[in-house]
Design a protein around this motif. Sequence first.
Motif, short mmCIF file in Angstrom:
data_model
loop_
_atom_site.label_atom_id
_atom_site.label_comp_id
_atom_site.label_asym_id
_atom_site.label_seq_id
_atom_site.Cartn_x
_atom_site.Cartn_y
_atom_site.Cartn_z
N ALA A 178 -28.05 22.40 0.39
CA ALA A 178 -28.09 21.43 -0.47
C ALA A 178 -27.04 22.17 -1.50
CB ALA A 178 -29.22 21.34 -1.20
N ARG A 179 -26.38 23.52 -1.37
CA ARG A 179 -25.56 24.37 -2.18
C ARG A 179 -26.07 24.57 -3.65
NH1 ARG A 179 -20.33 24.00 0.04
NH2 ARG A 179 -19.87 25.83 -1.16
N LEU A 180 -27.37 24.97 -3.74
CA LEU A 180 -27.73 25.41 -4.85
C LEU A 180 -28.04 26.86 -5.01
CD1 LEU A 180 -30.96 22.82 -4.26
CD2 LEU A 180 -28.69 22.63 -5.66
N PRO A 181 -27.35 27.42 -6.57
CA PRO A 181 -27.31 28.64 -6.63
C PRO A 181 -28.66 29.51 -7.02
CG PRO A 181 -26.38 27.31 -8.66
CD PRO A 181 -27.06 26.48 -7.41
N ALA A 217 -17.24 28.62 2.07
CA ALA A 217 -17.78 29.32 0.71
C ALA A 217 -18.14 30.81 0.74
CB ALA A 217 -19.15 28.42 -0.03
N MET A 218 -18.85 30.97 2.00
CA MET A 218 -19.05 32.65 2.27
C MET A 218 -17.81 33.47 2.37
SD MET A 218 -22.18 33.87 2.60
CE MET A 218 -23.88 33.32 3.02
N GLU A 219 -16.71 32.82 2.91
CA GLU A 219 -15.36 33.72 2.74
C GLU A 219 -15.01 33.85 1.25
OE1 GLU A 219 -13.91 35.50 5.13
OE2 GLU A 219 -15.70 35.10 6.07
N GLU A 220 -15.07 32.57 0.60
CA GLU A 220 -14.78 32.75 -0.72
C GLU A 220 -15.31 33.69 -1.57
OE1 GLU A 220 -11.81 31.27 -2.27
OE2 GLU A 220 -11.50 30.17 -0.60
N ALA A 221 -16.84 33.76 -1.08
CA ALA A 221 -17.69 34.66 -1.88
C ALA A 221 -17.08 35.99 -2.00
CB ALA A 221 -19.13 34.48 -1.47
N PHE A 266 -26.60 35.52 -10.24
CA PHE A 266 -26.53 34.08 -11.00
C PHE A 266 -24.77 33.93 -11.21
CE2 PHE A 266 -30.79 35.01 -12.16
CZ PHE A 266 -31.41 33.79 -11.71
N LYS A 267 -23.90 34.69 -11.46
CA LYS A 267 -22.80 34.64 -11.85
C LYS A 267 -21.89 34.23 -10.51
CE LYS A 267 -18.55 35.54 -14.65
NZ LYS A 267 -18.42 35.88 -16.21
N ILE A 268 -22.40 35.08 -9.67
CA ILE A 268 -21.65 34.81 -8.20
C ILE A 268 -22.07 33.37 -7.63
CG2 ILE A 268 -21.42 35.67 -5.84
CD1 ILE A 268 -21.75 38.49 -7.18
N ALA A 269 -23.59 33.08 -7.54
CA ALA A 269 -24.01 32.06 -7.01
C ALA A 269 -23.59 30.65 -7.57
CB ALA A 269 -25.62 32.15 -6.90
N GLU A 270 -23.48 30.75 -9.07
CA GLU A 270 -22.99 29.62 -9.68
C GLU A 270 -21.59 29.39 -9.79
OE1 GLU A 270 -24.92 30.19 -13.48
OE2 GLU A 270 -27.02 30.16 -12.63
N HIS A 271 -20.74 30.23 -9.24
CA HIS A 271 -19.30 30.23 -9.25
C HIS A 271 -18.99 28.84 -8.60
CE1 HIS A 271 -14.76 30.94 -8.51
NE2 HIS A 271 -15.00 31.79 -9.44
N LYS A 312 -16.55 28.11 -6.36
CA LYS A 312 -16.04 28.33 -5.07
C LYS A 312 -17.25 28.62 -4.25
CE LYS A 312 -11.34 28.95 -6.22
NZ LYS A 312 -10.13 30.16 -6.01
N VAL A 313 -18.52 29.08 -4.73
CA VAL A 313 -19.54 29.47 -3.89
C VAL A 313 -20.67 28.48 -3.76
CG1 VAL A 313 -21.06 31.41 -3.41
CG2 VAL A 313 -18.78 31.85 -4.62
N ASN A 314 -21.37 28.31 -5.05
CA ASN A 314 -22.57 27.31 -4.89
C ASN A 314 -23.40 27.60 -3.80
OD1 ASN A 314 -22.52 25.58 -7.32
ND2 ASN A 314 -20.36 25.34 -6.76
N LEU A 315 -23.85 28.86 -3.47
CA LEU A 315 -24.83 29.10 -2.73
C LEU A 315 -26.01 29.86 -3.10
CD1 LEU A 315 -22.41 29.93 0.40
CD2 LEU A 315 -24.05 28.09 0.34
#
Length: 393
Positions: free
Chosen positions: A98-101, A228-232, A151-156, A158-161
Amino acid sequence: MPKKVVSGNYAAAYAAKHARVEVVAAYPITPQTSIIEKIAEFIANGEVENLQYVPVESEHSAMAACIGASATGARAFTATSAQGLALMHEMLHWAAGARLPIVMVDVNRAMAPPWSVWDDQTDSLAQRDTGWLQFYAENNQEVYDGVLMAFKIAEHEKVNLPVMVVESAFILSHTYDVVDMPEQEEIDEFLPPRKPLYTLTDFENPFSVGALGTPADYYEFRYKIAKAMEEAKKVIKEVGKEYGERFGRDYSQMIELYKTDDAEIVFMGMGSLMGTVKEAVDMLRSEGYKVGAAKVRWFRPFPREELYELAKNVEGIAVLDRNFSFGQEGILFNEAKGVLYNTDAKPIMKNYIVGLGGRDITVNDVKAIAKNMKEIIQKGKLDREIEWYHLKR
């Protein structure tokens, strides 16, 4: 910058508080319980605003509640260990799909049976294919910093994971140390309010999550998570660099290298055991061994590029795994070998299984492993690929 003497669990709780988390849903389990107890104490004492604590009946329900909260746009947090994480497994897939950070702290605990409450990485690594990012902390400071960065990474955008911050049972969770905690105003500048990818409470723009995905579409959903994992990786480095510039602790590298510039042998591992490894490296250096340490901070996404750059310049890599994939080998070892297979980096690699169920890993153990690796390199071939170190016969 304020300092507090806190346990690893309290460091996680303070980080959640300072991240201005809005929803916490969790179920108590040793050795994680004091994280959510501390957060409940913050609420009871009136130290936080706009934080809802949701008491639930299981870890499965805890993650379900976090999923619902995150889907409405809230910043959600939880924590668990071992059997609790295993019970969450189904919902971990839902959170990532569901792409939830969501950010979760997992306090590594060995899986039963036999029952254990001590350190072992198999619980978190068993979740490696769920779509969660995984950060492994060496010490209490890294637990605190890791949650804020997560939190900052998850909510980016390009990530949203979701992100899992992992700490060692008792070695960190219940051991006290000095932790630097920035002022709330500084953290707010670093971590502004969440801007959700979507929100189910926007009734002017209806949105469906978790509907049926037919074969015509499902494939692309999974590709987007992979992308998204690669962008992360880029986001992790950017956020880690910014964190260093703001607060003096640089996390711009997914693998932290220690005295590897001229190293012939490198010890590779994750989590708290790497503190012991660094001490051993210092001692071995004084004895003439050209050794170094490579601490894998991020297991997902896996730092393949950084591993290659390290591996092409060393003769041997001793991979210390506090985990095991039955029927195969240590999980970090398996991943590292696979990454290097189609490259020109071919160091001798050996897998040492250590510390399962919380068994101590000492400086002398690491020194013995260095001696074994040196003998292997001199002979030019492995004595064995996998060694269960200090196994009782």
